[in-house]
Enzyme design. Structure first.
Site, PDB file in Angstrom:
ATOM      1  N   HIS A  82       0.833  -1.199   0.000  1.00  0.00           N
ATOM      2  CA  HIS A  82       0.000   0.000   0.000  1.00  0.00           C
ATOM      3  C   HIS A  82       0.869   1.252   0.000  1.00  0.00           C
ATOM      4  CE1 HIS A  82      -3.277  -2.744   1.185  1.00  0.00           C
ATOM      5  NE2 HIS A  82      -4.086  -1.805   0.731  1.00  0.00           N
TER       6      HIS A  82
ATOM      7  N   LYS B 151      -0.592   4.962   4.378  1.00  0.00           N
ATOM      8  CA  LYS B 151      -1.491   4.037   5.082  1.00  0.00           C
ATOM      9  C   LYS B 151      -0.998   3.847   6.507  1.00  0.00           C
ATOM     10  CE  LYS B 151      -3.843  -0.426   4.598  1.00  0.00           C
ATOM     11  NZ  LYS B 151      -5.182   0.177   4.770  1.00  0.00           N
TER      12      LYS B 151
END
Length: 267
Positions: A154, A158
């Site tokens: 990600h 995040k």
């Protein structure tokens, strides 16, 4: 036409739902934002780049639910309990993609499901749920002689790890293997130093963070002389919005109860 309220309307997912609603035969009738937001009073369509749609953002959750068939929630865990209480009162179905829920939220989801249709999922991508089904089938058919690992990637911003999607994939794999006690798959989130040979019941879950990656998830099934790598890559957040709108349509007209993305795919 499905009438939708958005809880978390000023966020990236809320804006994506506004942009895509019309294409999914849905009308946005409410746009709920956090208390004290600088966006209060602004037209939600203008913020999303679709032009004025006549729906002003508000921190009044009750008012935002008026006239809605379904509320789609992409907000924060601490905001979900109030939404669930008010959705029960207003008889509005709930689709929620908010992650990292605590026990209180989990109990309230169950309570709300006795009054209205409720669907909670950490990932509203249709493809991810197909991946979970395929990975579970593969793990079941290959058997315990194949090791299972999950790698998720990600963007650098995040804040949680592993992703809720990786956790959901792990649950599907554990269910597929069906072990209990010492035979059950046990999560491993890191390996360092002289850890010894890999145990047969380990389920490695590893998080990679960097750049602007929306979300990649790969399930590795590694056996003697061969391996399978099953991967889902998200290239646009719009896919989550489309899945949430599809889920909202699935709940429309349904009786109270808990529903899943698997129900949406099957239905």
């Amino acid at each position: 036409m499905l009438k939708v309220a958005i809880h978390g309307a000023s966020g990236k997912m809320g804006q994506a739902i506004v942009r895509l609603a019309a294409n999914e035969r849905a009308q946005v009738v409410g746009a709920i934002v956090s208390r004290g937001s600088s966006r209060i009073g602004r037209d939600v369509g203008e913020l999303a780049g679709t032009g004025t749609i006549g729906v002003a953002m508000s921190d009044d959750t009750s008012a935002g639910l008026l006239g809605a068939d379904v509320v789609i929630d992409f907000s924060r865990p601490e905001a979900l309990p109030r939404l669930l209480h008010l959705a029960m009162r207003a008889k509005v179905a709930v689709v929620s993609g908010t992650t990292r829920l605590d026990g209180t939220c989990e109990r309230l989801l169950e309570e709300a499901a006795q009054h209205v249709p409720v669907l909670w999922s950490p990932n509203t991508s249709i493809g991810i749920h197909v991946l979970a089904e395929i990975a579970a089938s593969a793990a079941r058919r290959l058997g315990p002689g194949y090791d299972v690992e999950i790698v998720e990637v990600h963007h650098r911003a995040k804040v949680d790890a592993p992703s809720g999607t990786a956790v959901r994939l792990a649950e599907a794999l554990r269910e597929a293997r069906g072990g209990e006690g010492a035979a059950a798959l046990a999560d491993v989130h890191g390996r360092e130093g002289n850890v010894g040979p890999r145990k047969a019941n380990e389920l490695g879950i590893f998080a990679v963070r960097g750049g602007d990656v929306i979300g990649d998830h790969t399930v590795h099934l590694l056996g003697p002389g061969e391996r399978l790598e099953l991967t889902h890559r998200a290239t646009s957040r719009d896919l989550f919005a489309r899945g949430a709108l599809r889920a909202a349509w699935h709940l429309h007209g349904k009786p109270p109860g808990r529903y899943t993305m698997a129900d949406v795919i099957g239905g």
